[in-house]
Scaffold this active site. Structure first.
Site, mmCIF file in Angstrom:
data_model
loop_
_atom_site.group_PDB
_atom_site.id
_atom_site.type_symbol
_atom_site.label_atom_id
_atom_site.label_comp_id
_atom_site.label_asym_id
_atom_site.label_seq_id
_atom_site.Cartn_x
_atom_site.Cartn_y
_atom_site.Cartn_z
ATOM 1 N N GLY A 72 0.809 -1.210 0.000
ATOM 2 C CA GLY A 72 0.000 0.000 0.000
ATOM 3 C C GLY A 72 0.847 1.268 0.000
ATOM 4 O O GLY A 72 1.995 1.271 0.439
ATOM 5 N N GLY A 119 0.244 -5.638 1.000
ATOM 6 C CA GLY A 119 -0.901 -5.639 0.107
ATOM 7 C C GLY A 119 -0.525 -6.013 -1.317
ATOM 8 O O GLY A 119 -1.351 -6.540 -2.057
ATOM 9 N N GLU A 142 3.839 -5.191 8.228
ATOM 10 C CA GLU A 142 2.958 -4.115 8.701
ATOM 11 C C GLU A 142 3.012 -3.875 10.211
ATOM 12 O O GLU A 142 2.889 -2.737 10.671
ATOM 13 C CB GLU A 142 1.511 -4.406 8.290
ATOM 14 N N ASP A 150 -2.665 -7.388 6.837
ATOM 15 C CA ASP A 150 -3.970 -7.124 6.235
ATOM 16 C C ASP A 150 -4.126 -7.745 4.849
ATOM 17 O O ASP A 150 -3.376 -8.638 4.467
ATOM 18 C CB ASP A 150 -4.207 -5.614 6.176
#
Length: 387
Positions: A72, A119, A142, A150
């Site tokens: 991300g 991601g 993360e 995630d």
């Protein structure tokens, strides 16, 4: 920043339509193909269109430059910190996209050469075929910046052998291409110099028949043999340490193992673990443990809640401090709040796991007509439009 006169903005996703094949190229090479709001929207749009198009049989995804995708866009999150829910739309769309990729009805192949993290790895791991090389680097780091594992990885990691999922999620440890194939996070290992030829071969197939695609990949793939020093050869130590009930107990157990002869590999990993956000570590461990008992849709709904609550700084500002230290000021000296594991209250931790009102939950499609549940039809979008 103003656009240079006469210089067009290059699209973040490039698409080639070749008879029954569609080739997607993630096209932010200078940013390591990090996932922007625009990229999410385009991927969702193309995948939806192609799944409904009888003329499309095979979808290939690759990254431009030296990365598949580094995850991300952290700067996007950081820039939105002063405006509540500024990133809610892109988060919603991303989790919806993750579910779509996991449940896609047509054959997909990821050509994951280079960096594939967080991601970004969610665009690789769930595909029917995911091809990696000796230059592939995978991690889910993360927790170290105050976030959580995630984009479906509380589901994926919780299903890895033993407690390898907890290890990868908490430490952000990196795996190479061979290791990804060995544990099933990728399907094939192909030397990087053969990847262009493989791409051409897959396009020339002009078919999405799984057996034909698999056979084509196998012509270029090689058998995986783990290096002696691979962390996957340390499974017994990982299971012993990362099966503990709490993060504190995991670290304590890891410290004991680090003192034993032949365990020099633990030192750097342990150091990174201790420098990570205490809140991020606790949230991540709880999420992975819950993931073992949850379906994919339950994991994605939970991760959506966690992401929104973390970005709202519901119990801690750590995610913004972590991004600041890593990518903004680049001083690598985050000031966590709370600063230690024992100061992270379990009651407060539970707050960010609480379910939203049903209408505010991520609406994962449960029926054949999946398109009704998109962001455009969500309570969030409708309330935004009425303002």
């Amino acid at each position: 920043m103003a656009q240079e006169i006469g210089k067009p903005i290059e699209e973040v996703v490039l698409v080639e339509e070749i008879e029954h094949v569609r080739l997607i190229t993630l096209n932010r090479p200078r940013q390591l193909n990090v996932i922007s709001s625009r990229m999410v929207s385009l991927l969702a749009e193309y995948l939806e269109k192609w799944e409904k198009d009888d003329n499309v049989e095979l979808v290939l995804i690759k990254g431009a430059g030296r990365a598949f995708s580094a995850g991300g866009d952290l700067k996007m999150f950081y820039d939105g910190k002063t405006e509540k829910d500024s990133c809610l739309e892109v988060v919603y769309r991303m989790y919806w996209l993750c579910n779509h990729i996991h449940t896609y009805k047509k054959t997909q192949v990821a050509l994951a050469h280079g960096i594939s993290m967080g991601g970004g790895a969610s665009l690789m791991v769930p595909l029917k075929f995911s091809v990696v090389t000796e230059k592939t680097v995978f991690s889910t780091p993360e927790a170290s910046i105050g976030f959580h594992t995630d984009c479906g990885f509380s589901y994926i990691h919780s299903r890895l052998p033993g407690n390898l999922g907890e290890y990868l999620a908490l430490t952000g440890a990196r795996l190479n291409g061979k290791e990804l194939v060995a544990i099933g996070l990728a399907t094939h290992f192909v030397p990087s110099e053969k990847m262009p030829e493989l791409e051409k071969r897959l396009i020339s197939l002009n078919s999405g028949k799984a057996d034909a695609v698999k056979s084509a990949i196998e012509v270029f793939s090689v058998e995986v043999k783990l290096d002696d020093e691979s962390v996957l050869n340390k499974q017994s130590i990982i299971d012993e340490c990362f099966s503990k009930d709490t993060v504190a107990e995991i670290i304590e157990s890891f410290e004991v193992e680090a003192k034993k002869e032949g365990n020099g590999w633990i030192g750097p990993i342990l150091k990174g673990l201790k420098r990570s956000s205490p809140t991020g570590l606790k949230v991540t461990l709880k999420s992975i443990r819950e993931g073992r008992k949850q379906s994919l849709s339950e994991c994605l709904k939970k991760e959506f809640r966690l992401t929104i609550n973390i970005l709202r700084a519901t119990i801690s500002n750590d995610v913004y401090e972590g991004i600041r230290a890593l990518t903004i000021d680049k001083d690598n000296s985050p000031k966590w709040s709370p600063p230690t594991l024992d100061k992270v209250e379990e009651g407060k931790l539970d707050l960010i796991f609480q379910e939203f009102e049903e209408k505010l939950e991520l609406q994962i499609p449960e029926k054949e007509c999946r398109w009704d549940e998109k962001y455009e039809n969500s309570t969030y979008a409708l309330s935004k439009a009425s303002k």
